[in-house]
Design an enzyme around this catalytic site. Structure first.
Site, mmCIF file in Angstrom:
data_model
loop_
_atom_site.group_PDB
_atom_site.id
_atom_site.type_symbol
_atom_site.label_atom_id
_atom_site.label_comp_id
_atom_site.label_asym_id
_atom_site.label_seq_id
_atom_site.Cartn_x
_atom_site.Cartn_y
_atom_site.Cartn_z
ATOM 1 N N LYS A 64 0.987 -1.374 -0.198
ATOM 2 C CA LYS A 64 0.069 0.060 0.076
ATOM 3 C C LYS A 64 1.414 1.158 -0.091
ATOM 4 O O LYS A 64 0.296 1.804 -0.771
ATOM 5 C CB LYS A 64 -1.130 -0.440 1.614
ATOM 6 C CG LYS A 64 -2.279 -0.550 1.127
ATOM 7 C CD LYS A 64 -3.292 0.525 1.940
ATOM 8 C CE LYS A 64 -4.161 -0.689 2.521
ATOM 9 N NZ LYS A 64 -4.456 0.187 3.951
ATOM 10 N N ASP B 18 -8.871 4.088 6.936
ATOM 11 C CA ASP B 18 -9.546 2.561 7.022
ATOM 12 C C ASP B 18 -10.854 2.592 6.043
ATOM 13 O O ASP B 18 -10.832 3.659 5.301
ATOM 14 C CB ASP B 18 -10.644 3.007 8.991
ATOM 15 C CG ASP B 18 -10.809 1.537 9.313
ATOM 16 O OD1 ASP B 18 -9.804 0.549 9.680
ATOM 17 O OD2 ASP B 18 -11.867 0.948 9.714
ATOM 18 N N HIS C 48 -12.737 2.552 -4.624
ATOM 19 C CA HIS C 48 -12.845 3.353 -2.715
ATOM 20 C C HIS C 48 -11.569 4.059 -2.610
ATOM 21 O O HIS C 48 -11.410 5.398 -2.156
ATOM 22 C CB HIS C 48 -13.799 3.254 -1.577
ATOM 23 C CG HIS C 48 -13.397 1.784 -1.689
ATOM 24 N ND1 HIS C 48 -12.911 0.676 -2.437
ATOM 25 C CD2 HIS C 48 -12.632 0.749 -0.266
ATOM 26 C CE1 HIS C 48 -12.393 -0.516 -1.952
ATOM 27 N NE2 HIS C 48 -11.979 -0.069 -0.907
HETATM 28 P P1 IMP Z 1 -8.552 -1.851 5.691
HETATM 29 O O1 IMP Z 1 -8.701 -1.114 7.041
HETATM 30 O O2 IMP Z 1 -7.612 -1.740 4.420
HETATM 31 O O3 IMP Z 1 -7.012 -2.964 6.249
HETATM 32 O O4 IMP Z 1 -9.770 -2.782 5.285
HETATM 33 C C1 IMP Z 1 -10.293 -3.363 6.183
HETATM 34 C C2 IMP Z 1 -11.164 -4.483 5.180
HETATM 35 O O5 IMP Z 1 -12.036 -4.511 4.622
HETATM 36 C C3 IMP Z 1 -10.243 -5.604 4.612
HETATM 37 O O6 IMP Z 1 -8.886 -6.854 4.951
HETATM 38 C C4 IMP Z 1 -11.143 -6.331 4.137
HETATM 39 O O7 IMP Z 1 -11.116 -6.871 4.217
HETATM 40 C C5 IMP Z 1 -12.409 -4.960 3.264
HETATM 41 N N1 IMP Z 1 -12.244 -4.295 1.740
HETATM 42 C C6 IMP Z 1 -10.880 -2.798 2.302
HETATM 43 N N2 IMP Z 1 -11.064 -2.280 0.548
HETATM 44 C C7 IMP Z 1 -11.044 -4.084 0.214
HETATM 45 C C8 IMP Z 1 -11.266 -3.567 -1.280
HETATM 46 O O8 IMP Z 1 -10.967 -3.720 -1.870
HETATM 47 N N3 IMP Z 1 -11.533 -5.211 -1.725
HETATM 48 C C9 IMP Z 1 -12.554 -6.365 -0.898
HETATM 49 N N4 IMP Z 1 -12.523 -5.908 0.782
HETATM 50 C C10 IMP Z 1 -12.299 -5.226 0.808
#
Ligand code: IMP
Length: 190
Positions: free
Chosen positions: A12, A68, A175
């Site tokens: 990332k 987040d 997003h």
């Molecule tokens: P984070 O805050 O980016 O770590 O996202 C938290 C959780 O949301 C991840 O572990 C996924 O389960 C879900 N998530 C966030 N972004 C995506 C995406 O682009 N595709 C699929 N799942 C996502």
């Protein structure tokens, strides 16, 4: 200028560094020697992102941002939301998708969206940037790219899931990309 991205996901950090350009050098939590398990106990994406950026600002006295993200499903009252990463009780993507599909059994309203909120603390002031993408939850998985809930999410205007798109295509509309674009525009105009 140096800026900390409160993330330990090197992939990332590199991706965002490429988007930000050379004027700003990003540092990860690892780079600043932060190995702490930063609390994420908020009820909203904004609270969690803010908790992470404030933690780094307070403990390391440096400008930083944190993100987040998660999936909100209308028929499930916004779940999995902030619990997206461990909805089923485990962090296993398959288990989490299975639980979503099970809870949506028989439901015709399949509307959902992915959301990202970024909290930036710059010179002691907090700024928020948001990105979201609307879509539908499918009846079954399709595709094998991406991660998380990608195989069961079809973005509005498409007939393939996130997991069937190339990384480039997903990164143009996601997003996360939308929120990052707002952050980058702010940083580069400041
Ligand atoms: P984070 O805050 O980016 O770590 O996202 C938290 C959780 O949301 C991840 O572990 C996924 O389960 C879900 N998530 C966030 N972004 C995506 C995406 O682009 N595709 C699929 N799942 C996502």
């Amino acid at each position: 200028m140096e800026l900390v991205f409160a993330s330990n996901n090197q992939h990332k950090v590199e991706e965002v560094q490429a988007m930000i350009g050379e004027n700003i050098t990003l540092k990860s939590l690892n780079d600043i020697g932060c190995l702490d398990d930063i609390p994420e106990t908020g009820d909203t994406f904004a609270e969690n992102a803010g908790q992470k950026s404030r933690y780094v600002y307070t403990h390391f006295n440096t400008d930083c941002f944190a993100d987040d993200s998660g999936l909100e499903i209308d028929a499930l009252g916004g779940e999995p939301g902030v619990n997206s990463a461990h909805y089923s009780g485990s962090r296993d993507f398959e288990d989490n998708m299975s639980l979503v599909l099970e809870r949506l059994t028989g439901k015709t309203d399949r509307r959902a969206r992915f959301k990202t909120v970024i909290s930036l603390i710059k010179e002691g002031k907090e700024h928020f940037f948001e990105g979201s993408i609307e879509g539908l939850i499918t009846q079954q998985r399709s595709g094998s790219k991406g991660f998380g809930y990608d195989p069961i999410f079809v973005p509005e205007g498409y007939d393939i899931s996130f997991a069937e798109m190339s990384a480039d295509e997903k990164n143009r509309i996601s997003h996360r990309a939308k929120a990052m674009e707002k952050l980058i525009r702010f940083l580069n105009s400041d």
